[in-house]
Design an enzyme around this catalytic site. Sequence first.
Site, short mmCIF file in Angstrom:
data_model
loop_
_atom_site.label_atom_id
_atom_site.label_comp_id
_atom_site.label_asym_id
_atom_site.label_seq_id
_atom_site.Cartn_x
_atom_site.Cartn_y
_atom_site.Cartn_z
CE LYS A 59 -11.73 -35.34 -29.39
NZ LYS A 59 -12.31 -36.42 -28.54
N1 PMP Z 1 -5.69 -39.54 -30.78
C1 PMP Z 1 -5.42 -38.28 -30.40
C2 PMP Z 1 -4.11 -37.69 -30.80
C3 PMP Z 1 -6.34 -37.55 -29.64
O1 PMP Z 1 -6.07 -36.29 -29.25
C4 PMP Z 1 -7.56 -38.17 -29.27
C5 PMP Z 1 -8.58 -37.44 -28.45
N2 PMP Z 1 -8.24 -37.12 -27.15
C6 PMP Z 1 -7.80 -39.48 -29.67
C7 PMP Z 1 -6.84 -40.14 -30.44
C8 PMP Z 1 -9.02 -40.25 -29.23
O2 PMP Z 1 -10.22 -39.84 -29.80
P1 PMP Z 1 -11.58 -40.00 -29.01
O3 PMP Z 1 -11.63 -38.90 -27.97
O4 PMP Z 1 -12.64 -39.83 -30.04
O5 PMP Z 1 -11.61 -41.33 -28.34
#
Ligand code: PMP
Length: 347
Positions: A59
């Site tokens: 992120k």
């Molecule tokens: N894995 C973790 C640990 C996250 O914190 C997030 C984001 N909320 C994601 C995956 C997913 O990423 P994205 O928001 O780009 O879909």
Amino acid sequence: MARSTIPPTSGVPGWQSASPDLDAAIGGTPLLRLRQASALTGCTIYGKAEFMNPGGSVKDRAAAAIVDAAERDGSLRPGGTIVEGTAGNTGIGLTLVGNARGYRCVIVMPDTQSREKIEFLRTIGADLRLVPARPFKDPGNYVHVSRRLAQETGAVWANQFDNLANREGHRATTAAELWQQTGGMLDAFTCACGTGGTLAGVALGLRDVATTAGRPVPEIVLADPEGSALYGWVKTGTLSVEGSSITEGIGQSRVPGNLQGIHIDDAERVPDAEALEQVFALLTGEGISVGGSAGINVAAAIRVARRLGPGHTVATILCDGGARYGSKLFNPEFLRGKGLPVPPWID
Ligand code: PMP
């Protein structure tokens, strides 16, 4: 392929050159060949080591891209305040980028998220507002609370779910790096969605680079935890929620703006026990410490590799590190309470 070969289009020089500041150290992460998953399938399965970003997760990329866009459009001015609703990792990225560039960050987060993320946000100086976990349709949901707070205080709302700067950041960096690091030899990419910024940005970016290179576009596969509606959305076009998951930051009951209009070829629904098996195997067999969403991603990559057959190359995302989840994924009482396997070395 070495990080030093990442093209300028990725926007990040990678760690082999000196970074002038924190922002320049975001991205350019190693692509790790996952030994066990590869041996199991006869394929090459890669995990992009996003836990090596300065804030410890994938992120950081979205945070930097969102702040860049807000500076560009003039909404974020020197000394300004950013407000965001987050499962934690975006808040960590925004707070660190904010510290580096002189912005204050107000972070609204459900109180169900791991203690480690909450404590880390406090230690890095986020103005943290914990709220009870509520469904998206409830006005008390953390996303709505953060939007109202931004409106009431005249701050910039990062709005990671619907702000397309999120996926554009991944399109420019993550996708370009994956293509470069695999030498364009990539058959499929799989990952889970919170905002969908990673999956959508990588899907768009890989399509761009593959088309320009006259190569087949890699297959894009959603990895979804139980309790999320996205699997059904990809498979049948309808949103409905079944079951639940202990993973954090992934799974959705709606289609965020970042996922809209994106071509997704297929989806895998991965139960927590299967994801944990990968989290524990990566740790004990390869020394790679990751959180639950990375476990979902690797489990899905294995399923896709089995379907494609030996000789293919599949990449996924190792979203964050295991240290963020000691109180959950590595807590025997917590795991037992959920009917999940307890690894022998912590039992
Ligand atoms: N894995 C973790 C640990 C996250 O914190 C997030 C984001 N909320 C994601 C995956 C997913 O990423 P994205 O928001 O780009 O879909």
